[in-house]
Design a protein around this motif. Structure first.
Motif, PDB file in Angstrom:
ATOM      1  N   ALA A   1       7.341  -2.316 -11.764  1.00 37.91           N
ATOM      2  CA  ALA A   1       7.377  -1.802 -10.389  1.00 37.91           C
ATOM      3  C   ALA A   1       6.723  -0.427 -10.302  1.00 37.91           C
ATOM      4  O   ALA A   1       6.001  -0.126  -9.336  1.00 37.91           O
ATOM      5  CB  ALA A   1       8.820  -1.732  -9.889  1.00 37.91           C
ATOM      6  N   ASP A   2       6.948   0.416 -11.312  1.00 41.23           N
ATOM      7  CA  ASP A   2       6.270   1.713 -11.351  1.00 41.23           C
ATOM      8  C   ASP A   2       4.755   1.515 -11.391  1.00 41.23           C
ATOM      9  O   ASP A   2       3.996   2.236 -10.737  1.00 41.23           O
ATOM     10  CB  ASP A   2       6.693   2.502 -12.600  1.00 41.23           C
ATOM     11  CG  ASP A   2       8.132   2.971 -12.552  1.00 41.23           C
ATOM     12  OD1 ASP A   2       8.649   3.201 -11.451  1.00 41.23           O
ATOM     13  OD2 ASP A   2       8.740   3.105 -13.640  1.00 41.23           O
ATOM     14  N   GLY A   3       4.324   0.514 -12.192  1.00 39.96           N
ATOM     15  CA  GLY A   3       2.891   0.255 -12.315  1.00 39.96           C
ATOM     16  C   GLY A   3       2.269  -0.178 -11.007  1.00 39.96           C
ATOM     17  O   GLY A   3       1.197   0.322 -10.614  1.00 39.96           O
ATOM     18  N   LEU A   4       2.924  -1.098 -10.310  1.00 39.15           N
ATOM     19  CA  LEU A   4       2.384  -1.569  -9.036  1.00 39.15           C
ATOM     20  C   LEU A   4       2.410  -0.452  -7.993  1.00 39.15           C
ATOM     21  O   LEU A   4       1.469  -0.301  -7.207  1.00 39.15           O
ATOM     22  CB  LEU A   4       3.171  -2.787  -8.545  1.00 39.15           C
ATOM     23  CG  LEU A   4       2.760  -3.357  -7.188  1.00 39.15           C
ATOM     24  CD1 LEU A   4       1.267  -3.675  -7.135  1.00 39.15           C
ATOM     25  CD2 LEU A   4       3.585  -4.604  -6.863  1.00 39.15           C
TER      26      LEU A   4
ATOM     27  N   ARG B   1       0.869  -1.179   0.000  1.00 32.14           N
ATOM     28  CA  ARG B   1       0.000   0.000   0.000  1.00 32.14           C
ATOM     29  C   ARG B   1       0.905   1.228   0.000  1.00 32.14           C
ATOM     30  O   ARG B   1       1.874   1.277   0.769  1.00 32.14           O
ATOM     31  CB  ARG B   1      -0.928   0.019   1.223  1.00 32.14           C
ATOM     32  CG  ARG B   1      -1.900   1.210   1.247  1.00 32.14           C
ATOM     33  CD  ARG B   1      -2.716   1.226   2.523  1.00 32.14           C
ATOM     34  NE  ARG B   1      -3.608   2.379   2.573  1.00 32.14           N
ATOM     35  CZ  ARG B   1      -4.876   2.373   2.173  1.00 32.14           C
ATOM     36  NH1 ARG B   1      -5.408   1.249   1.703  1.00 32.14           N
ATOM     37  NH2 ARG B   1      -5.618   3.462   2.225  1.00 32.14           N
ATOM     38  N   ASP B   2       0.621   2.177  -0.863  1.00 26.74           N
ATOM     39  CA  ASP B   2       1.469   3.368  -0.993  1.00 26.74           C
ATOM     40  C   ASP B   2       2.940   2.973  -1.140  1.00 26.74           C
ATOM     41  O   ASP B   2       3.826   3.565  -0.502  1.00 26.74           O
ATOM     42  CB  ASP B   2       1.283   4.293   0.212  1.00 26.74           C
ATOM     43  CG  ASP B   2      -0.094   4.937   0.242  1.00 26.74           C
ATOM     44  OD1 ASP B   2      -0.587   5.309  -0.837  1.00 26.74           O
ATOM     45  OD2 ASP B   2      -0.682   5.055   1.336  1.00 26.74           O
ATOM     46  N   ALA B   3       3.195   2.009  -1.974  1.00 23.68           N
ATOM     47  CA  ALA B   3       4.548   1.460  -2.114  1.00 23.68           C
ATOM     48  C   ALA B   3       5.425   2.353  -2.978  1.00 23.68           C
ATOM     49  O   ALA B   3       4.960   2.993  -3.931  1.00 23.68           O
ATOM     50  CB  ALA B   3       4.484   0.067  -2.732  1.00 23.68           C
ATOM     51  N   SER B   4       6.700   2.393  -2.662  1.00 22.91           N
ATOM     52  CA  SER B   4       7.694   2.974  -3.563  1.00 22.91           C
ATOM     53  C   SER B   4       7.960   1.959  -4.678  1.00 22.91           C
ATOM     54  O   SER B   4       7.621   0.776  -4.532  1.00 22.91           O
ATOM     55  CB  SER B   4       8.990   3.247  -2.811  1.00 22.91           C
ATOM     56  OG  SER B   4       9.596   2.015  -2.427  1.00 22.91           O
ATOM     57  N   PRO B   5       8.565   2.368  -5.795  1.00 19.86           N
ATOM     58  CA  PRO B   5       8.896   1.392  -6.830  1.00 19.86           C
ATOM     59  C   PRO B   5       9.767   0.242  -6.316  1.00 19.86           C
ATOM     60  O   PRO B   5       9.564  -0.911  -6.717  1.00 19.86           O
ATOM     61  CB  PRO B   5       9.632   2.228  -7.878  1.00 19.86           C
ATOM     62  CG  PRO B   5       9.016   3.589  -7.752  1.00 19.86           C
ATOM     63  CD  PRO B   5       8.780   3.757  -6.274  1.00 19.86           C
ATOM     64  N   ALA B   6      10.687   0.528  -5.405  1.00 19.24           N
ATOM     65  CA  ALA B   6      11.534  -0.539  -4.853  1.00 19.24           C
ATOM     66  C   ALA B   6      10.707  -1.505  -4.010  1.00 19.24           C
ATOM     67  O   ALA B   6      10.884  -2.730  -4.092  1.00 19.24           O
ATOM     68  CB  ALA B   6      12.661   0.066  -4.019  1.00 19.24           C
TER      69      ALA B   6
END
Length: 319
Positions: free
Chosen positions: A260-263, A171-176
């Motif tokens: 990763a950007d998408g998620l 939730r509210d994740a960074s790309p990493a």
């Protein structure tokens, strides 16, 4: 590591010998029987599985034969638009088929301005953040299943994509953080009704992804762990073969946004959990609309992406 859903749980491919091993029968009773849960345990589970599989191959035991064509049931389906080239080519083909009088103007504009005709370009949001629609996760079928032909379309199409499987909650994740939550990859075929797409795009308030897309899609029977794919994801070859003839060869190069950007974008103020699937969007020249080649009932369509695998479906009769 390559996995599939076997008769008693998870089968693991022993790549040196090409043997599939039933992980539970090989001594993995303490490991999860679900592909999603197994991948969620990460490197520790993979290391344990490798040891058990090596032992089973040496002993000549636990060989697996029967398996499910669907490795897991997705809990949701988010379908992204990954490549500008696909968008431009598909839009031009759609106009050529439905509004041919506009095409000379579009070609002249492109020749002079060195960029696509504005009506053929995606909206500005695609340049600001990843874009996606929510598909029908309940209509995903496995490798070898018939490719459904809905009775309301005359133009059925395939789309060469990959799918990324989420195995940890974000939730509210960074790309990493998002990348760390992706556990595996499949090959994905996003079936499309192209004549319906033209109508929905022009006349429907929700755009061209309603009945155009929701009737069916398919994925490969095997899941490849993320550690095998992520380092190479921007440079994988892909192909589509119909009845044994190669229709197109392409690659994953040139995507605007990473998976990763998408998620990370999808997780803004939203919980995303294990078992949810993100698809890449169509690889450039990865669908019949771009090629102006159209599948017919009885055709055998095989989509393949290097390092990930393949999915094959036979086109069903019109519904």
């Amino acid at each position: 590591m390559r996995l599939r859903r076997g008769a008693t749980g998870i089968d693991v491919l022993h790549e040196p010998t090409g043997s599939w091993i039933d992980l539970k029968a090989a001594g993995g009773e303490s490991l999860p029987v679900s592909v999603v849960e197994f991948l969620g345990l990460g490197e520790r589970a993979r290391d344990t599985a490798r040891e058990l599989v090596d032992r089973a191959v040496t002993a000549g035991t636990a060989t697996a034969t029967t398996f499910s064509p669907l490795p897991f049931e997705p809990r949701s389906l988010r379908c992204f638009a990954g490549w500008d080239t696909h968008w431009h080519q598909a839009a031009e083909s759609m106009v050529r088929r439905n509004l041919p009088a506009v095409l000379p103007l579009a070609k002249t504009y492109k020749a002079i301005m060195r960029k696509p005709f504005p009506p053929l370009r995606p909206g500005s949001a695609v340049f600001e953040h990843p874009i996606y629609y929510t598909g029908n996760h309940l209509s995903v079928v496995g490798d070898g299943a018939p490719m459904l032909w809905p009775g309301y379309t005359e133009l059925l199409d395939f789309e060469l994509e990959y799918g990324a499987l989420v195995v940890r909650p974000v939730r509210d994740a960074s790309p990493a953080e998002a990348e760390a939550a992706i556990g595996g990859f499949v090959v994905f075929n996003d079936f499309s009704a192209r004549d319906v797409q033209w109508d929905e795009q022009r006349n429907g308030p929700f755009g061209p992804v309603v009945k155009t897309k929701t009737f069916g899609s398919s994925m490969s029977a095997e899941v490849v762990t993320a550690d095998e794919v992520l380092p190479h994801l921007g440079n994988l070859r892909g192909s589509v073969t119909v009845n044994g003839e190669v229709w197109t060869q392409t690659s994953t190069e040139g995507g605007r946004w990473s998976v990763a950007d998408g998620l990370a974008y999808a997780s803004r103020a939203e919980d995303i959990g294990p078992g949810e699937l993100l698809t890449s969007g169509t690889l450039p020249s990865g669908c019949g609309m771009e090629l102006d080649r159209w599948i017919q009932p009885g055709d055998v369509v095989r989509l393949e992406i290097e390092r990930i695998g393949s999915v094959t479906n036979t086109v069903a009769q019109r519904g």
